[in-house]
Design a protein around this motif. Sequence first.
Motif, short mmCIF file in Angstrom:
data_model
loop_
_atom_site.label_atom_id
_atom_site.label_comp_id
_atom_site.label_asym_id
_atom_site.label_seq_id
_atom_site.Cartn_x
_atom_site.Cartn_y
_atom_site.Cartn_z
N LYS A 1 0.96 4.14 -2.92
CA LYS A 1 0.79 5.57 -2.68
C LYS A 1 1.93 6.38 -3.27
O LYS A 1 1.73 7.44 -3.86
CB LYS A 1 0.65 5.86 -1.18
N LYS B 1 1.59 6.73 -7.01
CA LYS B 1 0.53 7.64 -7.43
C LYS B 1 0.87 9.10 -7.16
O LYS B 1 0.19 9.98 -7.66
CB LYS B 1 -0.78 7.27 -6.72
N ARG C 1 0.83 -1.22 0.00
CA ARG C 1 0.00 0.00 0.00
C ARG C 1 0.86 1.26 0.00
O ARG C 1 0.57 2.22 -0.71
CB ARG C 1 -0.94 0.01 1.19
N ARG C 2 1.92 1.26 0.79
CA ARG C 2 2.82 2.42 0.81
C ARG C 2 3.48 2.62 -0.55
O ARG C 2 3.60 3.75 -1.04
CB ARG C 2 3.87 2.29 1.91
#
Length: 120
Positions: A116, A119, A112-113
């Motif tokens: 992020k 993005k 997830r990190r």
Amino acid sequence: MKLPEIFASPANVRSVLQGTPIFNAGDDSGEMFVVQSGEVDIVINGIIVETVGPEGFFGEISLIEDSERSADAIARTDCKLLPVNRHHFLFMVDEMPQFALHVMKGMADRLRRADKRAKA
């Protein structure tokens, strides 16, 4: 679940000095590491993609896949690391399902990190 407490054994602790490579991309796997103290940078193509601190772990992917390392791991500070070999890892997965869930959660958090950052 505190991984350093599970794997802690004075005979098992590895002390690593700041700036020392723990492993390099392309190295054979065989163990993952739990950080007891200090910080470790995970580096891909010269870019720090993650810094792992106390109670964190790294190196689990190549252990799970039985593949070569995909990144470098370098001691950001002086560290105390707890190595977990493949045999011990598989034993823990078999005997303690919470351990497997803890590792999966850590991997999901890391993914997830990374998502992020991609993005941003």
